[in-house]
Write a protein that holds these residues in place. Structure first.
Motif, PDB file in Angstrom:
ATOM      1  N   ILE A  20      10.672  39.852 -25.510  1.00 48.08           N
ATOM      2  CA  ILE A  20      11.433  40.478 -24.423  1.00 48.08           C
ATOM      3  C   ILE A  20      12.903  40.600 -24.800  1.00 48.08           C
ATOM      4  O   ILE A  20      13.549  41.624 -24.529  1.00 48.08           O
ATOM      5  N   PHE A  21      13.463  39.563 -25.458  1.00 47.34           N
ATOM      6  CA  PHE A  21      14.856  39.631 -25.891  1.00 47.34           C
ATOM      7  C   PHE A  21      15.061  40.789 -26.865  1.00 47.34           C
ATOM      8  O   PHE A  21      16.034  41.537 -26.757  1.00 47.34           O
ATOM      9  N   VAL A  22      14.140  40.921 -27.809  1.00 46.13           N
ATOM     10  CA  VAL A  22      14.249  41.982 -28.814  1.00 46.13           C
ATOM     11  C   VAL A  22      14.120  43.353 -28.165  1.00 46.13           C
ATOM     12  O   VAL A  22      14.878  44.285 -28.477  1.00 46.13           O
ATOM     13  N   LEU A  23      13.179  43.505 -27.246  1.00 47.73           N
ATOM     14  CA  LEU A  23      12.970  44.787 -26.576  1.00 47.73           C
ATOM     15  C   LEU A  23      14.207  45.206 -25.788  1.00 47.73           C
ATOM     16  O   LEU A  23      14.704  46.329 -25.928  1.00 47.73           O
ATOM     17  N   VAL A  24      14.717  44.296 -24.954  1.00 49.24           N
ATOM     18  CA  VAL A  24      15.896  44.615 -24.150  1.00 49.24           C
ATOM     19  C   VAL A  24      17.120  44.802 -25.043  1.00 49.24           C
ATOM     20  O   VAL A  24      17.946  45.684 -24.807  1.00 49.24           O
ATOM     21  N   GLY A  25      17.231  43.990 -26.088  1.00 55.62           N
ATOM     22  CA  GLY A  25      18.356  44.119 -27.001  1.00 55.62           C
ATOM     23  C   GLY A  25      18.367  45.460 -27.715  1.00 55.62           C
ATOM     24  O   GLY A  25      19.431  46.050 -27.914  1.00 55.62           O
ATOM     25  N   CYS A  26      17.183  45.935 -28.099  1.00 55.51           N
ATOM     26  CA  CYS A  26      17.094  47.258 -28.749  1.00 55.51           C
ATOM     27  C   CYS A  26      17.441  48.372 -27.774  1.00 55.51           C
ATOM     28  O   CYS A  26      18.114  49.344 -28.138  1.00 55.51           O
ATOM     29  N   ILE A  27      16.999  48.234 -26.526  1.00 54.67           N
ATOM     30  CA  ILE A  27      17.312  49.255 -25.523  1.00 54.67           C
ATOM     31  C   ILE A  27      18.816  49.303 -25.259  1.00 54.67           C
ATOM     32  O   ILE A  27      19.409  50.393 -25.153  1.00 54.67           O
ATOM     33  N   GLN A  28      19.431  48.129 -25.166  1.00 59.09           N
ATOM     34  CA  GLN A  28      20.875  48.064 -24.916  1.00 59.09           C
ATOM     35  C   GLN A  28      21.695  48.144 -26.196  1.00 59.09           C
ATOM     36  O   GLN A  28      22.930  48.131 -26.139  1.00 59.09           O
ATOM     37  N   ARG A  29      21.026  48.171 -27.337  1.00 60.29           N
ATOM     38  CA  ARG A  29      21.694  48.213 -28.639  1.00 60.29           C
ATOM     39  C   ARG A  29      22.657  47.041 -28.776  1.00 60.29           C
ATOM     40  O   ARG A  29      23.830  47.199 -29.145  1.00 60.29           O
ATOM     41  N   SER A  30      22.131  45.866 -28.479  1.00 56.39           N
ATOM     42  CA  SER A  30      22.961  44.657 -28.500  1.00 56.39           C
ATOM     43  C   SER A  30      22.306  43.588 -29.365  1.00 56.39           C
ATOM     44  O   SER A  30      21.363  42.925 -28.938  1.00 56.39           O
ATOM     45  N   LEU A  31      22.800  43.444 -30.584  1.00 59.61           N
ATOM     46  CA  LEU A  31      22.330  42.368 -31.452  1.00 59.61           C
ATOM     47  C   LEU A  31      22.805  41.022 -30.929  1.00 59.61           C
ATOM     48  O   LEU A  31      22.148  39.998 -31.125  1.00 59.61           O
ATOM     49  N   HIS A  32      23.926  41.041 -30.243  1.00 61.80           N
ATOM     50  CA  HIS A  32      24.480  39.825 -29.628  1.00 61.80           C
ATOM     51  C   HIS A  32      23.485  39.246 -28.613  1.00 61.80           C
ATOM     52  O   HIS A  32      23.255  38.033 -28.563  1.00 61.80           O
ATOM     53  N   LEU A  33      22.881  40.101 -27.824  1.00 66.33           N
ATOM     54  CA  LEU A  33      21.898  39.668 -26.826  1.00 66.33           C
ATOM     55  C   LEU A  33      20.679  39.040 -27.497  1.00 66.33           C
ATOM     56  O   LEU A  33      20.192  37.990 -27.072  1.00 66.33           O
ATOM     57  N   ILE A  34      20.180  39.702 -28.540  1.00 69.95           N
ATOM     58  CA  ILE A  34      19.003  39.187 -29.244  1.00 69.95           C
ATOM     59  C   ILE A  34      19.305  37.840 -29.882  1.00 69.95           C
ATOM     60  O   ILE A  34      18.513  36.895 -29.796  1.00 69.95           O
ATOM     61  N   HIS A  35      20.459  37.752 -30.522  1.00 71.62           N
ATOM     62  CA  HIS A  35      20.844  36.511 -31.210  1.00 71.62           C
ATOM     63  C   HIS A  35      20.955  35.343 -30.229  1.00 71.62           C
ATOM     64  O   HIS A  35      20.374  34.280 -30.449  1.00 71.62           O
ATOM     65  N   HIS A  36      21.692  35.536 -29.138  1.00 73.18           N
ATOM     66  CA  HIS A  36      21.893  34.454 -28.180  1.00 73.18           C
ATOM     67  C   HIS A  36      20.594  34.088 -27.461  1.00 73.18           C
ATOM     68  O   HIS A  36      20.363  32.923 -27.149  1.00 73.18           O
ATOM     69  N   GLY A  37      19.764  35.094 -27.191  1.00 69.71           N
ATOM     70  CA  GLY A  37      18.488  34.801 -26.556  1.00 69.71           C
ATOM     71  C   GLY A  37      17.584  33.975 -27.450  1.00 69.71           C
ATOM     72  O   GLY A  37      16.994  32.979 -27.011  1.00 69.71           O
ATOM     73  N   ALA A  38      17.483  34.370 -28.723  1.00 68.43           N
ATOM     74  CA  ALA A  38      16.594  33.680 -29.653  1.00 68.43           C
ATOM     75  C   ALA A  38      17.087  32.283 -29.990  1.00 68.43           C
ATOM     76  O   ALA A  38      16.317  31.316 -29.972  1.00 68.43           O
ATOM     77  N   ILE A  39      18.375  32.152 -30.276  1.00 72.38           N
ATOM     78  CA  ILE A  39      18.882  30.839 -30.672  1.00 72.38           C
ATOM     79  C   ILE A  39      18.915  29.886 -29.481  1.00 72.38           C
ATOM     80  O   ILE A  39      18.692  28.674 -29.628  1.00 72.38           O
ATOM     81  N   GLY A  40      19.168  30.402 -28.290  1.00 76.68           N
ATOM     82  CA  GLY A  40      19.131  29.559 -27.099  1.00 76.68           C
ATOM     83  C   GLY A  40      17.727  29.058 -26.807  1.00 76.68           C
ATOM     84  O   GLY A  40      17.534  27.892 -26.441  1.00 76.68           O
TER      85      GLY A  40
END
Length: 231
Positions: A20-40
Motif C-alpha cells: 500500500i505504501f508503494v502504491l500510494v507513493g507511486c501515485i503521489q510520486r513520493s519516494l519520501h512516503l515509501i521510505h518512511h512507511g517501509a522503515i517505520g
C-alpha cells in the motif's frame, strides 16, 4: 493445524502495508512516503519481535496444549515428545502471532488515519473527495485491525495460547507500532498534523546543514604569554 500459520502471518503483516505504501507513493510520486512507511513498519515489527522473544524466554509459561506436546511417560517420569516441540511448549507468553499481526496492521491503520484524518474528528474533511466521507475513511482505517484481531482469536481457538498471552501480545504490537509511527509521521490524533501544507506527509527528520566560513581569532596560551613576558 494452525488456522493462520506463522509464515502467512509474517508475510501479510509485512507485505500488505508495504504494498500500500508503494502504491500510494507511486501515485503521489513520493519516494519520501515509501521510505518512511517501509522503515517505520520495519522498526515497529522489529521492536515488537524483540520484546516478544525476550519475554517468551524469560517467563517460560506453558502453552495450553503442553501435555499433548510433552507426551508424559508415567514409567520414565519424563516427557517423550520431540525436544523442540516440548521447548516450544514453554513459550506461551506473550503471543508472537498477536504481536506480529498488531505491529504490522496497527501501523497500517495509523498510516491510513494519518492520510485521511479519520481519527481526528475536529478536522474538517476536504470537499468532493474520498476523504470527505468521515465514516468511509474511519471504516477503511480500521479494516487492518479486524485481521489482527482474527489472528489473535485463532491462537485461542487453536489452543496455542491463553487469553492473557494474546492480550499482552496485542498490546506489545500496538505500542511498538505507535512508537515507531510517531518517529516518522505526525500524530494522527492531533489537528495540527493536518495543516494544508503537511497534510498526510511524513516528518522531515534531517535538514541540510549550511557550512559557513568562520573568522577564528587565535589567542596566546598561558605558557606562551609567560615566555613573551620573559623576553
Amino acid at each position: 493445524m494452525d488456522r493462520v500459520g506463522s509464515a502467512l502471518n509474517h508475510l501479510l503483516a509485512l507485505f500488505v502495508p508495504i504494498s500500500i505504501f508503494v502504491l500510494v507513493g507511486c501515485i503521489q510520486r513520493s519516494l519520501h512516503l515509501i521510505h518512511h512507511g517501509a522503515i517505520g513498519l520495519c522498526a515497529a515489527r522489529g521492536l515488537a519481535r524483540l520484546i516478544t522473544v525476550v519475554l517468551k524466554h524469560s517467563v517460560g509459561r506453558l502453552r495450553p496444549d503442553f501435555l499433548a506436546r510433552c507426551k508424559w511417560d508415567e514409567i520414565l517420569l519424563e516427557c517423550t515428545g520431540k525436544k523442540q516441540t516440548v521447548i516450544d511448549g514453554r513459550k506461551s507468553f506473550p503471543s508472537g502471532h498477536s504481536s506480529t499481526a498488531f505491529s504490522g496492521m496497527f501501523f497500517l491503520s495509523l498510516w491510513m488515519a494519518g492520510q485521511t484524518a479519520a481519527w481526528c474528528f475536529s478536522v474538517q474533511m476536504p470537499p468532493r473527495n474520498l476523504r470527505s466521507s468521515r465514516m468511509t475513511s474511519f471504516f477503511l482505517s480500521i479494516i487492518p485491525l479486524f485481521w489482527a484481531t482474527h489472528v489473535a482469536v485463532t491462537r485461542i481457538q487453536d489452543y496455542k495460547h491463553h487469553k492473557e498471552d494474546v492480550c499482552v501480545g496485542g498490546f506489545i504490537g500496538i505500542a511498538s507500532a505507535f512508537i515507531s509511527y510517531l518517529i516518522f509521521w505526525p500524530n494522527p490524533f492531533s489537528p495540527s498534523s493536518f495543516d494544508h501544507q503537511i497534510y498526510g506527509q511524513p516528518r522531515v527528520l534531517y535538514t541540510a546543514g549550511e557550512y559557513r566560513s568562520r573568522n577564528i581569532d587565535f589567542e596566546l596560551g598561558r605558557h606562551e604569554l609567560e615566555e613573551e613576558n620573559i623576553v
